[in-house]
Design a protein around this motif. Structure first.
Motif, mmCIF file in Angstrom:
data_model
loop_
_atom_site.group_PDB
_atom_site.id
_atom_site.type_symbol
_atom_site.label_atom_id
_atom_site.label_comp_id
_atom_site.label_asym_id
_atom_site.label_seq_id
_atom_site.Cartn_x
_atom_site.Cartn_y
_atom_site.Cartn_z
ATOM 1 N N ASN A 63 0.814 -1.220 0.000
ATOM 2 C CA ASN A 63 0.000 0.000 0.000
ATOM 3 C C ASN A 63 0.852 1.277 0.000
ATOM 4 O O ASN A 63 0.553 2.226 -0.716
ATOM 5 N N PHE A 126 -7.183 4.844 -4.869
ATOM 6 C CA PHE A 126 -7.563 4.828 -3.458
ATOM 7 C C PHE A 126 -8.300 6.136 -3.167
ATOM 8 O O PHE A 126 -7.684 7.174 -2.918
ATOM 9 N N LYS A 130 -10.984 2.675 0.666
ATOM 10 C CA LYS A 130 -9.779 1.821 0.588
ATOM 11 C C LYS A 130 -9.924 0.824 1.730
ATOM 12 O O LYS A 130 -9.862 1.202 2.895
ATOM 13 N N ASN A 131 -10.174 -0.433 1.386
ATOM 14 C CA ASN A 131 -10.571 -1.427 2.404
ATOM 15 C C ASN A 131 -11.728 -0.844 3.220
ATOM 16 O O ASN A 131 -11.742 -0.930 4.448
ATOM 17 N N ASN A 201 -11.017 0.768 -3.727
ATOM 18 C CA ASN A 201 -10.357 -0.482 -3.339
ATOM 19 C C ASN A 201 -11.155 -1.153 -2.223
ATOM 20 O O ASN A 201 -11.347 -0.577 -1.154
ATOM 21 N N GLU A 202 -11.621 -2.363 -2.499
ATOM 22 C CA GLU A 202 -12.411 -3.119 -1.519
ATOM 23 C C GLU A 202 -13.435 -2.205 -0.843
ATOM 24 O O GLU A 202 -13.340 -1.909 0.355
ATOM 25 N N ASN A 279 -12.534 -4.540 -6.997
ATOM 26 C CA ASN A 279 -12.038 -5.710 -6.253
ATOM 27 C C ASN A 279 -12.832 -5.905 -4.965
ATOM 28 O O ASN A 279 -13.330 -4.954 -4.375
ATOM 29 N N ASP A 320 -10.319 -10.647 -4.307
ATOM 30 C CA ASP A 320 -8.990 -10.650 -3.669
ATOM 31 C C ASP A 320 -8.958 -11.919 -2.830
ATOM 32 O O ASP A 320 -9.698 -12.030 -1.850
ATOM 33 N N TYR A 322 -7.331 -14.491 -0.347
ATOM 34 C CA TYR A 322 -6.309 -14.795 0.665
ATOM 35 C C TYR A 322 -6.627 -16.094 1.406
ATOM 36 O O TYR A 322 -5.998 -16.391 2.410
ATOM 37 N N GLU A 347 -5.545 -9.653 -6.512
ATOM 38 C CA GLU A 347 -4.769 -9.798 -5.281
ATOM 39 C C GLU A 347 -4.894 -11.231 -4.819
ATOM 40 O O GLU A 347 -6.001 -11.784 -4.745
ATOM 41 N N PHE A 372 -0.033 -10.191 -3.858
ATOM 42 C CA PHE A 372 -0.006 -8.869 -3.231
ATOM 43 C C PHE A 372 1.255 -8.689 -2.374
ATOM 44 O O PHE A 372 1.732 -9.623 -1.745
ATOM 45 N N ASN A 381 2.863 -8.711 4.654
ATOM 46 C CA ASN A 381 1.562 -8.835 5.332
ATOM 47 C C ASN A 381 1.331 -10.246 5.869
ATOM 48 O O ASN A 381 0.194 -10.680 5.990
ATOM 49 N N LEU A 384 -1.214 -13.092 6.497
ATOM 50 C CA LEU A 384 -2.154 -13.160 5.368
ATOM 51 C C LEU A 384 -1.420 -13.705 4.137
ATOM 52 O O LEU A 384 -1.883 -14.597 3.447
HETATM 53 C C1 DGJ Z 1 -6.656 -6.270 0.602
HETATM 54 C C2 DGJ Z 1 -6.458 -4.838 0.183
HETATM 55 O O1 DGJ Z 1 -7.099 -4.590 -1.036
HETATM 56 C C3 DGJ Z 1 -4.981 -4.491 0.085
HETATM 57 O O2 DGJ Z 1 -4.835 -3.131 -0.229
HETATM 58 C C4 DGJ Z 1 -4.286 -4.830 1.394
HETATM 59 O O3 DGJ Z 1 -4.789 -4.032 2.415
HETATM 60 C C5 DGJ Z 1 -4.501 -6.303 1.694
HETATM 61 N N1 DGJ Z 1 -5.912 -6.587 1.788
HETATM 62 C C6 DGJ Z 1 -3.856 -6.732 3.003
HETATM 63 O O4 DGJ Z 1 -2.483 -6.670 2.941
#
Ligand code: DGJ
Length: 553
Positions: A63, A126, A130-131, A201-202, A279, A320, A322, A347, A372, A381, A384
């Motif tokens: 980020n 962003f 953003k999240n 973003n998210e 996303n 995204d 994870y 991501e 990511f 991160n 994650l």
């Molecule tokens: C998803 C988000 O879109 C990213 O920017 C980042 O915050 C990751 N999660 C976590 O590292």
């Protein structure tokens, strides 16, 4: 003088060829080609870049890597992973720190350095979300609750999240985004270094299913928009609660966030028409959960159709991912492949076990894949993603990108026009079977040596294959003609077999060629036979692209 010129020329040839050997398949940078766009045909999708299908072998930076000071720590990681595309943020706070005054110094430098590094860009806007949070908005936005109101929760208290119901916020975000797109057109309109944009973003909201402010309540008690009724195939209209019952709050929020993003995206595309995607922070793919447990209103899998109806300016709704385990990962891919939504994973985790999922993504005709947090800024991160952000830590991804990089244009075109399949090694590490359309099948086995069968016991005990501590295998297959397949993958044994349409016959390889593409044409390097085909086709960590011609007798 003559000597000096030729020496310089020789040196530049040497530098160029050294660079080429480090980064395979660097493309000539075309000028004045058509704009990038997402196209669809027969239920398939392709991202066209410079007029031809393109595969995003992506890497998303951390980020806080969106500053000129950080870029020198980004490019080496992009090179080490062998990505062809960098996804990187552009924050509203950095381009419009004072209202109406724009600063594109970072964007200019980013685009310049991307060209020098032969890497395309996907820019992540962003802005309002953003999240889900407004942390990347300028302080004149994030500190002014009156002008840019936050969501009101059901109990009347204030959420952290900006409301999608507020025109002032939308107009301010839109103005900054349009300024960015206008600038991109000016500096990159003829080169297309930037190939796609992610507005916001998210998006969504944690801790409140929707906005319950008086303004929002009024709209909530009004009619559901026609476009949404049509998309859902519902003929009888009514208020949100009347039409959608227990889903009304979430659908209402999703519709308004999607409409908000759509207006921003459409205004940006009106000045510079680049493809755009959103996303998602995921909702549980395999168990039923309520919107209180995830980012309500974001592009979760249960509202993909709502996003499509509200946001025609958005080409792709992207997950995204994870989730580390194969059952959840595959479930997410299948949910985001519905509704003719082009599959793109912008991501995913940077740890070893995520890398193999590239085969599941490209095997479903996906247009791109991107771990990511890929840079050498010293941030990871974990847990994650991975904790080892070094050339060694990037190896699992580099191994897969090295397969696709030399054939990325060819694979992208073939996958757009032909049936394709792909599997990645499951957590149980068991063999997987692919039905290749009726005449042929493919069994994919993992953990085999290149020679022999595990049931052979003359050694007493067969050594485990090294480098296989975690699942890391997978394969993609494209059908080129009835009996002809293009195959690539790693750490897998491929046993072709007979499908029901070939019942009673015996299979034989007509040929198994290892080769490469030159200007779209297949070139044979050598032919596999004998030991190389007697125990299946065994793919190791070394890049190998095969053309397999099957026959019966
Ligand atoms: C998803 C988000 O879109 C990213 O920017 C980042 O915050 C990751 N999660 C976590 O590292």
């Amino acid at each position: 003088m003559g000597l000096r010129v030729s020496r310089r020329l020789w040196m530049s040839v040497a530098v160029v060829s050294a660079a080429l050997s480090l980064v395979p398949a660097v493309e000539a940078w075309a000028q004045n080609k058509p704009l990038p766009q997402v196209v669809k045909k027969n239920g398939k999708a392709a991202l066209m870049v410079d007029g031809a299908p393109y595969l995003i072998l992506g890497a998303q930076a951390n980020n806080s890597s969106n500053y000129v000071a950080q870029l020198p720590k980004v490019w080496p990681a992009i090179k080490d992973i062998q990505a062809n595309t960098l996804e990187i943020p552009v924050a509203w706070e950095q381009i419009e720190p004072k209202e109406g005054q724009f600063d594109f110094a970072y964007v200019d430098e980013l685009v310049k350095q991307a060209r020098q590094n032969h890497v395309r860009l996907v820019l992540l806007w962003f802005g309002t979300w953003k999240n889900t949070s407004p942390n990347y908005t300028p302080d004149w936005v994030k500190l002014d609750n009156k002008r840019f109101p936050r969501i009101t929760k059901k109990d009347g208290t204030m959420s952290y999240c900006l409301s999608p119901m507020e025109r002032a916020t939308l107009e301010a975000d839109k103005k900054a985004f349009v300024a960015l797109m206008t600038h991109l057109k000016k500096i990159d309109g003829d080169q297309h270094t930037v190939i796609m944009i992610q507005p916001e973003n998210e998006s969504g909201t944690y801790g409140s299913v929707r906005d319950y402010s008086p303004k929002a309540e009024k709209v909530f008690n009004g009619p559901v928009p026609q476009a949404l009724l049509k998309k859902k195939g519902i003929s009888k209209g009514g208020t949100w609660s009347e039409v959608f019952g227990k889903h009304a709050d979430e659908y209402f929020h999703a519709w308004h966030i999607a409409s908000y993003i759509n207006e921003i995206a459409a205004a940006g595309r009106a000045v510079y028409d680049l493809p755009m995607y959103v996303n998602a922070a995921l909702r549980e793919p395999l168990i039923e959960v309520g919107p209180e447990t995830y980012s309500s209103g974001g592009p979760t899998h249960n509202v993909i159709d709502i996003y499509q109806a509200a946001a025609p300016a958005i080409d792709i709704i992207a997950p995204d991912i994870y989730k580390r385990d194969s059952a959840n990962y595959e479930a997410v891919l299948s949910l985001y492949s519905k509704f003719e939504n082009p599959l793109f994973v912008p991501e995913t985790g940077s740890d070893t076990e995520f890398a193999r999922y590239i085969f599941s993504v490209f095997g479903r005709g996906g247009i791109g894949f991107s771990p990511f947090g890929i840079d050498y800024t010293g941030y990871t991160n974990y847990p994650l993603g991975g904790k080892d952000m070094s050339p060694e830590g990037l190896k699992p991804f580099r191994e897969k990108y090295a397969l696709f990089a030399p054939v990325m244009r060819d694979w992208a075109k073939i996958a757009y026009e032909n049936p394709v399949w792909g599997v990645s090694e499951a957590d149980d590490r068991k063999p997987q079977k692919i039905d290749l359309g009726g005449k042929w099948t493919l069994d994919v086995l993992y953990g085999e040596w290149q020679f022999g069968l595990t049931e052979w016991t003359w050694l007493g005990k067969i050594d485990p294959v090294p480098g296989r501590e975690k699942p890391n295998g997978g394969v993609v297959v494209a059908q080129l003609s009835e009996d002809e397949f293009l195959v690539t993958g790693v750490h897998a044994r491929l046993n072709f077999g007979l499908g029901p349409k070939n019942k009673g016959k015996t299979l034989i390889f007509r040929s198994v060629e290892q080769g490469h593409f030159e200007n779209g044409q297949w070139v044979v390097d050598f032919v596999w036979n004998g030991d190389q085909t007697d125990y299946g086709l065994n793919l190791t960590g070394q890049p190998a692209v095969l053309k397999v011609k099957l026959a019966t007798y």
